[in-house]
Motif scaffolding. Structure first.
Motif, mmCIF file in Angstrom:
data_model
loop_
_atom_site.group_PDB
_atom_site.id
_atom_site.type_symbol
_atom_site.label_atom_id
_atom_site.label_comp_id
_atom_site.label_asym_id
_atom_site.label_seq_id
_atom_site.Cartn_x
_atom_site.Cartn_y
_atom_site.Cartn_z
ATOM 1 N N TYR A 194 -29.116 -30.901 124.863
ATOM 2 C CA TYR A 194 -29.705 -30.670 126.185
ATOM 3 C C TYR A 194 -29.002 -29.508 126.880
ATOM 4 C CZ TYR A 194 -32.059 -31.750 130.575
ATOM 5 O OH TYR A 194 -32.833 -31.676 131.698
ATOM 6 N N LYS A 195 -27.699 -29.402 126.683
ATOM 7 C CA LYS A 195 -26.957 -28.277 127.259
ATOM 8 C C LYS A 195 -27.494 -26.966 126.695
ATOM 9 C CE LYS A 195 -23.113 -26.800 125.620
ATOM 10 N NZ LYS A 195 -21.722 -26.664 125.131
ATOM 11 N N SER A 196 -27.796 -26.946 125.400
ATOM 12 C CA SER A 196 -28.352 -25.748 124.778
ATOM 13 C C SER A 196 -29.722 -25.413 125.352
ATOM 14 C CB SER A 196 -28.443 -25.954 123.259
ATOM 15 O OG SER A 196 -29.044 -24.849 122.637
ATOM 16 N N LYS A 197 -30.556 -26.438 125.600
ATOM 17 C CA LYS A 197 -31.887 -26.229 126.172
ATOM 18 C C LYS A 197 -31.786 -25.623 127.574
ATOM 19 C CE LYS A 197 -36.097 -28.738 127.443
ATOM 20 N NZ LYS A 197 -36.760 -30.070 127.473
ATOM 21 N N LEU A 198 -30.780 -26.057 128.326
ATOM 22 C CA LEU A 198 -30.585 -25.557 129.695
ATOM 23 C C LEU A 198 -29.844 -24.225 129.737
ATOM 24 C CD1 LEU A 198 -29.472 -28.875 131.461
ATOM 25 C CD2 LEU A 198 -31.745 -27.842 131.508
ATOM 26 N N GLN A 199 -29.349 -23.775 128.563
ATOM 27 C CA GLN A 199 -28.494 -22.587 128.466
ATOM 28 C C GLN A 199 -27.142 -22.850 129.126
ATOM 29 O OE1 GLN A 199 -30.492 -18.766 129.380
ATOM 30 N NE2 GLN A 199 -32.402 -19.936 129.554
ATOM 31 N N GLY A 200 -26.782 -24.115 129.218
ATOM 32 C CA GLY A 200 -25.510 -24.499 129.826
ATOM 33 C C GLY A 200 -25.738 -25.296 131.098
ATOM 34 N N PHE A 201 -24.801 -26.194 131.404
ATOM 35 C CA PHE A 201 -24.911 -26.987 132.624
ATOM 36 C C PHE A 201 -24.496 -26.135 133.820
ATOM 37 C CE2 PHE A 201 -24.163 -30.366 129.400
ATOM 38 C CZ PHE A 201 -25.337 -31.070 129.597
ATOM 39 N N SER A 202 -25.386 -26.048 134.810
ATOM 40 C CA SER A 202 -25.113 -25.283 136.023
ATOM 41 C C SER A 202 -24.698 -26.178 137.180
ATOM 42 C CB SER A 202 -26.346 -24.464 136.432
ATOM 43 O OG SER A 202 -26.700 -23.549 135.411
ATOM 44 N N ILE A 203 -25.202 -27.402 137.204
ATOM 45 C CA ILE A 203 -24.839 -28.375 138.234
ATOM 46 C C ILE A 203 -24.585 -29.724 137.565
ATOM 47 C CG2 ILE A 203 -26.049 -27.266 140.162
ATOM 48 C CD1 ILE A 203 -28.432 -29.036 139.639
ATOM 49 N N ASN A 204 -23.720 -30.524 138.183
ATOM 50 C CA ASN A 204 -23.339 -31.807 137.592
ATOM 51 C C ASN A 204 -24.544 -32.721 137.377
ATOM 52 O OD1 ASN A 204 -20.627 -31.116 137.547
ATOM 53 N ND2 ASN A 204 -20.199 -32.035 139.538
ATOM 54 N N GLU A 205 -25.509 -32.654 138.300
ATOM 55 C CA GLU A 205 -26.648 -33.573 138.247
ATOM 56 C C GLU A 205 -27.468 -33.428 136.968
ATOM 57 O OE1 GLU A 205 -25.700 -31.845 140.810
ATOM 58 O OE2 GLU A 205 -25.138 -33.461 142.209
ATOM 59 N N GLN A 206 -27.355 -32.300 136.286
ATOM 60 C CA GLN A 206 -28.133 -32.105 135.057
ATOM 61 C C GLN A 206 -27.700 -33.057 133.943
ATOM 62 O OE1 GLN A 206 -27.425 -27.793 134.825
ATOM 63 N NE2 GLN A 206 -29.643 -27.476 134.997
ATOM 64 N N LYS A 226 -15.495 -30.959 133.951
ATOM 65 C CA LYS A 226 -16.060 -30.275 135.111
ATOM 66 C C LYS A 226 -16.809 -29.023 134.643
ATOM 67 C CE LYS A 226 -13.725 -33.147 137.726
ATOM 68 N NZ LYS A 226 -14.400 -34.269 138.410
ATOM 69 N N ILE A 227 -17.618 -28.489 135.552
ATOM 70 C CA ILE A 227 -18.258 -27.201 135.274
ATOM 71 C C ILE A 227 -17.307 -26.122 135.789
ATOM 72 C CG2 ILE A 227 -20.250 -25.713 135.737
ATOM 73 C CD1 ILE A 227 -21.917 -28.233 136.107
ATOM 74 N N ILE A 228 -16.479 -25.631 134.906
ATOM 75 C CA ILE A 228 -15.474 -24.630 135.289
ATOM 76 C C ILE A 228 -16.081 -23.232 135.244
ATOM 77 C CG2 ILE A 228 -13.240 -23.615 134.682
ATOM 78 C CD1 ILE A 228 -12.458 -26.377 133.575
ATOM 79 N N GLU A 229 -16.736 -22.924 134.144
ATOM 80 C CA GLU A 229 -17.426 -21.633 134.018
ATOM 81 C C GLU A 229 -18.928 -21.886 133.955
ATOM 82 O OE1 GLU A 229 -16.097 -19.045 130.962
ATOM 83 O OE2 GLU A 229 -13.968 -19.464 131.293
ATOM 84 N N LYS A 230 -19.643 -21.406 134.968
ATOM 85 C CA LYS A 230 -21.087 -21.588 134.974
ATOM 86 C C LYS A 230 -21.742 -20.678 133.939
ATOM 87 C CE LYS A 230 -21.901 -23.330 139.613
ATOM 88 N NZ LYS A 230 -22.740 -23.218 140.828
ATOM 89 N N PRO A 231 -22.824 -21.135 133.318
ATOM 90 C CA PRO A 231 -23.488 -20.308 132.290
ATOM 91 C C PRO A 231 -24.129 -19.065 132.900
ATOM 92 C CG PRO A 231 -24.835 -22.201 132.835
ATOM 93 C CD PRO A 231 -23.521 -22.412 133.540
ATOM 94 N N LEU A 232 -24.182 -18.004 132.122
ATOM 95 C CA LEU A 232 -24.838 -16.771 132.559
ATOM 96 C C LEU A 232 -26.302 -16.840 132.140
ATOM 97 C CD1 LEU A 232 -22.085 -14.161 131.550
ATOM 98 C CD2 LEU A 232 -22.554 -15.100 133.835
ATOM 99 N N ILE A 233 -27.144 -17.123 133.093
ATOM 100 C CA ILE A 233 -28.575 -17.278 132.826
ATOM 101 C C ILE A 233 -29.311 -16.042 133.334
ATOM 102 C CG2 ILE A 233 -30.649 -18.650 133.277
ATOM 103 C CD1 ILE A 233 -28.821 -21.058 133.698
ATOM 104 N N LYS A 234 -30.037 -15.371 132.460
ATOM 105 C CA LYS A 234 -30.816 -14.208 132.862
ATOM 106 C C LYS A 234 -32.131 -14.691 133.454
ATOM 107 C CE LYS A 234 -32.603 -9.778 131.235
ATOM 108 N NZ LYS A 234 -32.789 -8.870 130.072
ATOM 109 N N LYS A 235 -32.264 -14.535 134.762
ATOM 110 C CA LYS A 235 -33.438 -15.047 135.446
ATOM 111 C C LYS A 235 -34.669 -14.189 135.159
ATOM 112 C CE LYS A 235 -30.965 -17.227 139.295
ATOM 113 N NZ LYS A 235 -30.925 -17.420 140.766
#
Length: 297
Positions: A194-206, A226-235
């Motif tokens: 699921y983390k891969s599908k989201l490209q990484g967890f950005s918020i804890n609620e995910q 914890k989410i220490i480094e947020k994923p780099l998502i290309k919007k």
């Protein structure tokens, strides 16, 4: 008299016809009264083929009844909810005893301990305990204790000494996640998928969105990771993105994608990403998650 005579005057052929009709009526009445319409033929109902056919129908009925019963999959008895307990046949008192025990932050580690806490009957325990699935370290501890090799405390302490390679949830490995009580091999794989599908967890609620994960288990994960480094998502630009690429957003289904495109056609282009909220029927509760992957330029 002449009036009556005209009505009862018949020629010979007419009288013969009337006589023949009367005879026919009498014969029919005699046949109905004295005729035997009952059948003495006995239908054989215990024939081999008929019995086999009935057995086949009965077996198919039993299979259908069995298929309609709700399936029970392996589960950790420590996380039985009110609904789950009712499905298993537990009474409200038995469920309440389990929940009260769990509020003390203690865990049940065997079926005998489960019966001791909940006081379920032997028959119910036999029925549901086959589906109990405890963590691997608990199973090993129970096996070792039976053999007299090590005590519960030594196994528990050895488990507690396990260290994780990172506290960043986006860098955690399968083994890191499996140090959390309640997470086994399958669940840790689902979390990483699921983390891969989201490209990484950005918020804890995910994390709560992972299929099949209990809220209590997520709380434990977040107490360690914890989410220490947020994923780099290309919007993606909502004004130029294609229908197919917009569907790749994990929070947008076909209907919502169609609604966004219809609105874009009406207004020509989005002036800001917040215009999504103006779409009739837009799920406001998903806005912050959807905009993790979208922007308006």
């Amino acid at each position: 008299m002449k009036i009556f005579k005209s009505h009862f005057w018949y020629n010979k052929s007419q009288r013969n016809g009337i006589f023949f009709l009367l005879v026919l009526i009498i014969i029919v009445q005699v046949f109905i009264v004295f005729g035997n319409f009952s059948s003495d033929e006995i239908i054989e109902t215990n024939q081999t083929e008929l019995i086999a056919f009935h057995k086949q129908i009965d077996s198919l009925s039993l299979i259908e009844i069995e298929n309609r019963k709700p399936k029970i999959y392996p589960f950790n008895p420590n996380y039985i909810t009110d609904y789950k307990g009712e499905q298993l046949g537990m009474s409200l008192e038995e469920i309440d005893r389990l929940l009260a025990f769990r509020k003390t932050n203690k865990f049940i580690n065997s079926k005998n301990e489960f019966q001791k806490i909940t006081k379920v009957s032997d028959s119910l325990l036999t029925k549901i305990s086959t589906y109990f699935k405890f963590p691997d370290w608990v199973v090993k501890q129970n096996q070792a204790t039976k053999k007299g090799e090590v005590s519960y405390n030594s196994v528990y302490k050895s488990f507690e000494k396990k260290k994780v390679s990172t506290t960043d949830i986006n860098k955690a490995t399968l083994l890191d996640l499996q140090t959390i009580n309640g997470i086994g091999e399958k669940l840790s794989e689902r979390i990483l998928n699921y983390k891969s599908k989201l490209q990484g967890f950005s918020i804890n609620e995910q994390l709560y969105e992972v299929w099949g994960i209990e809220k209590q288990v997520v709380d434990k994960v977040l107490s360690t990771f914890k989410i220490i480094e947020k994923p780099l998502i290309k919007k993606k630009n909502v004004n130029t993105v294609s229908f197919k690429n917009l569907l790749k957003n994990p929070y947008i289904d076909y209907n919502l994608c169609k609604m966004i495109f219809n609105y874009r056609d009406e207004v020509a282009e989005f002036q800001s990403i917040e215009e999504l909220k103006k779409i009739d029927g837009f799920p406001i509760e998903k806005y912050h998650r959807i905009t993790l992957y979208l922007e308006a330029k």
